[in-house]
Design an enzyme around this catalytic site. Structure first.
Site, PDB file in Angstrom:
ATOM      1  N   LYS A   1       0.823  -1.203   0.000  1.00 58.40           N
ATOM      2  CA  LYS A   1       0.000   0.000   0.000  1.00 58.40           C
ATOM      3  C   LYS A   1       0.857   1.253   0.000  1.00 58.40           C
ATOM      4  O   LYS A   1       0.677   2.147  -0.823  1.00 58.40           O
ATOM      5  CB  LYS A   1      -0.922  -0.019   1.215  1.00 58.40           C
TER       6      LYS A   1
ATOM      7  N   ASP B   1      -6.623   0.382   0.472  1.00 61.04           N
ATOM      8  CA  ASP B   1      -6.708   0.429   1.927  1.00 61.04           C
ATOM      9  C   ASP B   1      -8.093  -0.057   2.344  1.00 61.04           C
ATOM     10  O   ASP B   1      -8.855  -0.560   1.527  1.00 61.04           O
ATOM     11  CB  ASP B   1      -6.471   1.854   2.426  1.00 61.04           C
TER      12      ASP B   1
END
Length: 219
Positions: free
Chosen positions: A121, A139
């Site tokens: 991420k 996310d």
DNA sequence: AACTCGGGGCA
DNA sequence: TGCCCAGAGTT
């Protein structure tokens, strides 16, 4: 599952709602962004932005993080959660930048992900925001929105959600879409009590339809 | 897949 | 108080 034109409709709605969505972490260069994103794990951007002005005034280059005692760096970021590990990771990551990348932040997702404290991420966010590389960082918000709308399957892993989005969203819209979906998830399609009644995507939303039916029954 | 680190914000 | 937050590393 939504088809391509339905997803196109979603993307257009996201754009109309949040035309200027972008990374809210304050930074003036890739290295500051990298540090800010590492710090932001399980913390809000607002909190990180309170700490980074003083932090970036004191630490400008990787050398500064390498040379400072660990306890001092931990103290400088202790207002943010998980500060013990984050301080260690930032020191280690800074060493790696000096040893392998001549003190610069590498631009590719693969290189970024190899750094301490940087997962998929974080790597995606830094690559897209700092270096304009196409990436979709998944996310909790992006995952939740994708699953509720029916862009992906409920049981999909985070990695599968990312792959699906990369396949169904035009590549030149990856980075923007990531930020718009986060805004949509944070302010509208919230984890608790999403405001489905006022949602412009209700007509095609799998979860929204389910919730409205449930509400009819109970009322 | 589950667990841990973790202070701040909010109800 | 109790719960959640724009996660990553280890087991």
């Amino acid at each position: 599952m939504l088809n391509k034109s339905q997803i196109r409709y979603c993307l257009d709605i996201f754009e109309s709602m949040y035309p200027d969505a972008e990374c809210e972490l304050n930074h003036t260069n890739p290295f500051e962004l990298l540090v800010a994103v590492v710090l932001s794990a399980q913390a809000t951007d607002a909190l990180v932005n309170k700490v980074t002005p003083d932090l970036f005034a004191k630490y400008k280059r990787p050398e500064d993080y390498v040379n400072v005692p660990l306890e001092e760096l931990q103290n400088d970021i202790k207002r943010i959660g998980l500060f013990r590990n984050k301080a260690k990771n930032i020191k280690k990551l800074s060493e790696t930048l000096l040893e392998k990348y001549d003190g610069e932040v590498p631009p590719t997702k693969e290189q970024l992900e190899s750094l301490a404290g940087v997962g998929r991420k974080t790597a995606n966010v830094v690559a897209s925001v700092a270096f304009d590389e196409p990436a979709i960082a998944v996310d909790t918000h992006v995952e939740r929105v994708s699953k509720r709308l029916g862009i992906c399957r409920w049981k999909d892993s985070v990695l599968e959600v990312e792959k699906t989005l990369m396949r169904k969203v035009p590549v030149d819209e990856w980075s923007v879409t990531h930020h718009r979906m986060i805004f949509f998830g944070r302010y509208h399609c919230k984890a608790q009590r999403p405001s489905c009644e006022e949602c412009p995507l209700l007509s095609l939303c799998r979860e929204g339809q389910k919730r409205m039916k449930k509400k009819e029954k109970t009322s």
